[in-house]
Design a protein around this motif. Structure first.
Motif, PDB file in Angstrom:
ATOM      1  N   LEU A 195      32.573 -35.830   1.124  1.00 35.19           N
ATOM      2  CA  LEU A 195      31.883 -34.760   1.258  1.00 35.19           C
ATOM      3  C   LEU A 195      32.447 -33.628   2.126  1.00 35.19           C
ATOM      4  N   TYR A 196      33.636 -33.751   2.766  1.00 39.55           N
ATOM      5  CA  TYR A 196      34.354 -32.904   3.243  1.00 39.55           C
ATOM      6  C   TYR A 196      35.707 -32.533   2.504  1.00 39.55           C
ATOM      7  N   ASN A 197      36.056 -33.324   1.399  1.00 32.68           N
ATOM      8  CA  ASN A 197      37.335 -33.141   0.943  1.00 32.68           C
ATOM      9  C   ASN A 197      37.152 -32.809  -0.679  1.00 32.68           C
ATOM     10  N   PRO A 198      36.779 -31.588  -1.091  1.00 30.52           N
ATOM     11  CA  PRO A 198      36.796 -31.203  -2.376  1.00 30.52           C
ATOM     12  C   PRO A 198      37.911 -31.419  -3.304  1.00 30.52           C
ATOM     13  N   ILE A 199      39.100 -31.513  -2.840  1.00 29.68           N
ATOM     14  CA  ILE A 199      40.213 -31.610  -3.546  1.00 29.68           C
ATOM     15  C   ILE A 199      40.175 -32.983  -4.169  1.00 29.68           C
ATOM     16  N   LYS A 200      40.057 -34.060  -3.360  1.00 30.68           N
ATOM     17  CA  LYS A 200      39.721 -35.350  -3.803  1.00 30.68           C
ATOM     18  C   LYS A 200      38.635 -35.690  -4.735  1.00 30.68           C
ATOM     19  N   VAL A 201      37.728 -34.932  -4.516  1.00 29.45           N
ATOM     20  CA  VAL A 201      36.254 -35.206  -5.233  1.00 29.45           C
ATOM     21  C   VAL A 201      36.902 -34.406  -6.503  1.00 29.45           C
ATOM     22  N   ASP A 202      37.541 -33.265  -6.734  1.00 22.59           N
ATOM     23  CA  ASP A 202      37.904 -32.733  -8.103  1.00 22.59           C
ATOM     24  C   ASP A 202      38.798 -33.704  -8.544  1.00 22.59           C
ATOM     25  N   HIS A 203      39.615 -34.588  -8.054  1.00 27.57           N
ATOM     26  CA  HIS A 203      40.593 -35.368  -8.736  1.00 27.57           C
ATOM     27  C   HIS A 203      39.779 -36.570  -9.227  1.00 27.57           C
ATOM     28  N   MET A 204      38.762 -36.976  -8.408  1.00 33.28           N
ATOM     29  CA  MET A 204      38.289 -38.290  -8.949  1.00 33.28           C
ATOM     30  C   MET A 204      37.296 -37.745 -10.252  1.00 33.28           C
ATOM     31  N   LYS A 205      36.734 -36.544 -10.554  1.00 33.79           N
ATOM     32  CA  LYS A 205      35.980 -36.203 -11.470  1.00 33.79           C
ATOM     33  C   LYS A 205      36.887 -36.073 -12.673  1.00 33.79           C
ATOM     34  N   GLN A 206      37.978 -35.495 -12.511  1.00 31.01           N
ATOM     35  CA  GLN A 206      39.148 -35.423 -13.615  1.00 31.01           C
ATOM     36  C   GLN A 206      39.532 -36.509 -14.123  1.00 31.01           C
ATOM     37  N   MET A 207      39.481 -37.592 -13.261  1.00 28.51           N
ATOM     38  CA  MET A 207      39.961 -38.695 -13.648  1.00 28.51           C
ATOM     39  C   MET A 207      38.779 -39.561 -14.472  1.00 28.51           C
ATOM     40  N   LEU A 267      25.023 -42.538   8.434  1.00 28.27           N
ATOM     41  CA  LEU A 267      24.817 -41.244   7.794  1.00 28.27           C
ATOM     42  C   LEU A 267      24.209 -40.044   8.991  1.00 28.27           C
ATOM     43  N   ASN A 268      23.623 -40.632  10.059  1.00 31.03           N
ATOM     44  CA  ASN A 268      22.912 -39.856  10.843  1.00 31.03           C
ATOM     45  C   ASN A 268      24.153 -38.905  11.813  1.00 31.03           C
ATOM     46  N   ASN A 269      25.467 -39.492  11.773  1.00 35.81           N
ATOM     47  CA  ASN A 269      26.601 -38.853  12.446  1.00 35.81           C
ATOM     48  C   ASN A 269      27.220 -37.961  11.589  1.00 35.81           C
ATOM     49  N   ILE A 270      26.858 -37.608  10.480  1.00 36.89           N
ATOM     50  CA  ILE A 270      27.377 -36.456   9.272  1.00 36.89           C
ATOM     51  C   ILE A 270      26.623 -35.068   9.663  1.00 36.89           C
ATOM     52  N   ASP A 271      27.261 -34.215   9.956  1.00 34.42           N
ATOM     53  CA  ASP A 271      26.522 -32.955  10.256  1.00 34.42           C
ATOM     54  C   ASP A 271      26.059 -32.206   9.002  1.00 34.42           C
ATOM     55  N   LEU A 272      26.528 -32.374   7.955  1.00 35.95           N
ATOM     56  CA  LEU A 272      26.191 -31.628   6.803  1.00 35.95           C
ATOM     57  C   LEU A 272      25.062 -32.303   6.310  1.00 35.95           C
ATOM     58  N   PRO A 273      24.200 -30.969   5.932  1.00 38.38           N
ATOM     59  CA  PRO A 273      22.672 -31.448   5.413  1.00 38.38           C
ATOM     60  C   PRO A 273      22.651 -32.280   4.131  1.00 38.38           C
ATOM     61  N   LEU A 274      21.899 -33.374   4.143  1.00 37.99           N
ATOM     62  CA  LEU A 274      21.927 -34.357   3.100  1.00 37.99           C
ATOM     63  C   LEU A 274      20.672 -34.673   2.680  1.00 37.99           C
ATOM     64  N   LYS A 275      20.521 -35.317   1.499  1.00 37.98           N
ATOM     65  CA  LYS A 275      19.377 -35.821   0.853  1.00 37.98           C
ATOM     66  C   LYS A 275      19.813 -37.086   0.307  1.00 37.98           C
ATOM     67  N   LYS A 280      23.648 -31.675   0.292  1.00 38.47           N
ATOM     68  CA  LYS A 280      24.440 -32.605  -0.576  1.00 38.47           C
ATOM     69  C   LYS A 280      23.602 -33.460  -1.024  1.00 38.47           C
ATOM     70  N   CYS A 281      23.725 -34.288  -2.085  1.00 35.78           N
ATOM     71  CA  CYS A 281      22.790 -35.317  -2.659  1.00 35.78           C
ATOM     72  C   CYS A 281      23.724 -36.555  -2.943  1.00 35.78           C
ATOM     73  N   ILE A 282      23.231 -37.691  -2.215  1.00 37.74           N
ATOM     74  CA  ILE A 282      23.990 -38.984  -2.155  1.00 37.74           C
ATOM     75  C   ILE A 282      23.012 -39.951  -2.931  1.00 37.74           C
ATOM     76  N   LEU A 283      23.453 -40.724  -3.662  1.00 38.91           N
ATOM     77  CA  LEU A 283      22.666 -41.840  -4.375  1.00 38.91           C
ATOM     78  C   LEU A 283      23.170 -43.315  -3.617  1.00 38.91           C
ATOM     79  N   LEU A 284      22.259 -43.962  -3.233  1.00 39.18           N
ATOM     80  CA  LEU A 284      22.748 -45.388  -2.811  1.00 39.18           C
ATOM     81  C   LEU A 284      22.027 -46.517  -3.725  1.00 39.18           C
TER      82      LEU A 284
END
Length: 376
Positions: A330-342, A220-228, A199-203
């Motif tokens: 990162l774990y909620n694709p439904i919310k992400v899709d909604h935000m993208k649609q909006m 972010l160290n506590n998130i188990d998904l592979p991140l960059k 997953k790609c995060i911009l700060l």
């Protein structure tokens, strides 16, 4: 060839970037344009003092800036007599260039042009581009032909200010053409060293304090998904060095000032940012879910409200809440899709092109001819 003078100001980078976006689109329409850094041109000393005062205020007492912003909704931040004095210094340039139209991307520039037009009885049109998702009254001046605002939802402010609604066109905040051009996402992911499952995060780090940034990156160290995570440090060299020397569980790459933010946005799964007007327009154009963190009181706070009301951002006030929202997106694709649609619904990526076309058609309909400038 039609000539247009674009008056900006180096008080926040967004005004200049908006000016550049307009210059790019006007050039595609066959217009010649010149960008003027208004305050730097009329008085480098005054500009330096004002800019340093503004930056120190934002760094040391953002709440005080918020009070100034809200108080200036009732009375002007700078007295009109001062702006009139400064405006007179623009006349020599204007008389020399003999432009066919003016564009203002900063309220001070809009006010000075309005003063000059009124005092000298010029017929040259002035087009003002408001660079936030709100309308502060400092943008509103006599003798302005049209205002371009970020969205239709802001029209209620026109009623509050009792202005002519026909003068306000909801065409968006102009951004550079590169933000709306198609890109190869997979190729960019490979270029930026992103693995297939990362997953790609911009700060957006320049606006975050060092302590806050460290807490976010450690969290972010506590998130188990592979991140960059790419940290956009801008001109903050201290932050760049700090992040470069630190070791994190996930990949963290600090980036100094870059001119290909559009490419990083294209591959980003989310961005943590402050809600500056231009940045907001750019992120919306790429439909990247936003986490707004510590926006400045005033214009950024208003931009944040607009984003929250439209469901394309969440607002974190403390670093612990920020980590919670990062994890959720990162774990909620439904919310992400909604935000993208909006984001897709409210974005106006073609704003620069649309505004340039409107200006061209308006000038043609008025059959604008060059009149003697001169004046007092």
């Amino acid at each position: 060839m039609k000539k247009i003078l674009i008056f900006s100001a180096s008080i926040g980078n967004g005004h200049n970037q908006t000016a550049k976006a307009m210059q790019e689109s006007l050039g595609e329409q066959g217009y010649s344009s010149m960008i003027i850094d208004t305050l730097e041109y009329v008085s480098p000393t005054f500009h330096k003092i004002l800019l340093e005062s503004y930056m120190n205020l934002l760094r040391l007492s953002p709440k005080m800036w918020g009070k100034i912003y809200h108080n200036s909704e009732r009375s002007r931040l700078i007295e009109i007599n001062v702006l009139m004095l400064l405006a007179n210094k623009l006349k020599k340039l204007i008389n020399s260039v003999k432009p066919d139209a003016f564009i203002a991307t900063h309220p001070f520039a809009s006010c000075m042009l309005s003063v000059l037009k009124g005092r000298n009885n010029w017929s040259i049109p002035i087009y003002t581009i408001i660079t936030d998702f709100t309308i502060h009254p400092s943008w509103i001046n006599h003798h302005i032909d049209y205002y371009f605002i970020a969205h239709e939802q802001l029209k209620y402010l026109i009623d509050i200010y009792r202005e002519d609604p026909e003068k306000f066109k909801a065409m968006g905040i102009p951004i550079m053409k590169k933000f709306r051009e198609p890109l190869d996402k997979e190729k960019l992911r490979e270029t930026f060293g992103l693995k297939n499952n990362q997953k790609c995060i911009l700060l957006s780090g320049g606006g975050l304090g060092l302590g806050s940034m460290e807490k976010v990156l450690d969290g972010l160290n506590n998130i188990d998904l592979p991140l960059k995570t790419f940290v956009l440090t801008g001109k903050n060299q201290k932050l760049f060095r700090k992040v470069s020397k630190h070791t994190y569980r996930h990949e963290v790459v600090p980036l100094p000032f870059i001119d290909n933010v559009h490419e990083y946005l294209h591959v980003a799964d989310l961005i943590v940012t402050k809600s500056g007007g231009l940045t907001t327009a750019e992120v919306l154009s790429k439909q990247v879910p936003m986490i707004v963190h510590n926006p400045l009181p005033g214009q950024e706070e208003r931009n944040s409200h607009f984003l929250l009301n439209n469901g394309c951002a969440v607002h974190a006030t403390v670093s612990e809440q920020l980590i919670y929202f990062i994890r959720e997106l990162l774990y909620n694709p439904i919310k992400v899709d909604h935000m993208k649609q909006m984001a897709k619904r409210i974005a106006k990526p073609n704003a620069a092109e649309d505004i340039a076309r409107f200006i061209m058609e308006d000038m043609a309909s008025k059959a604008v001819s060059k009149v003697p400038l001169g004046g007092e």
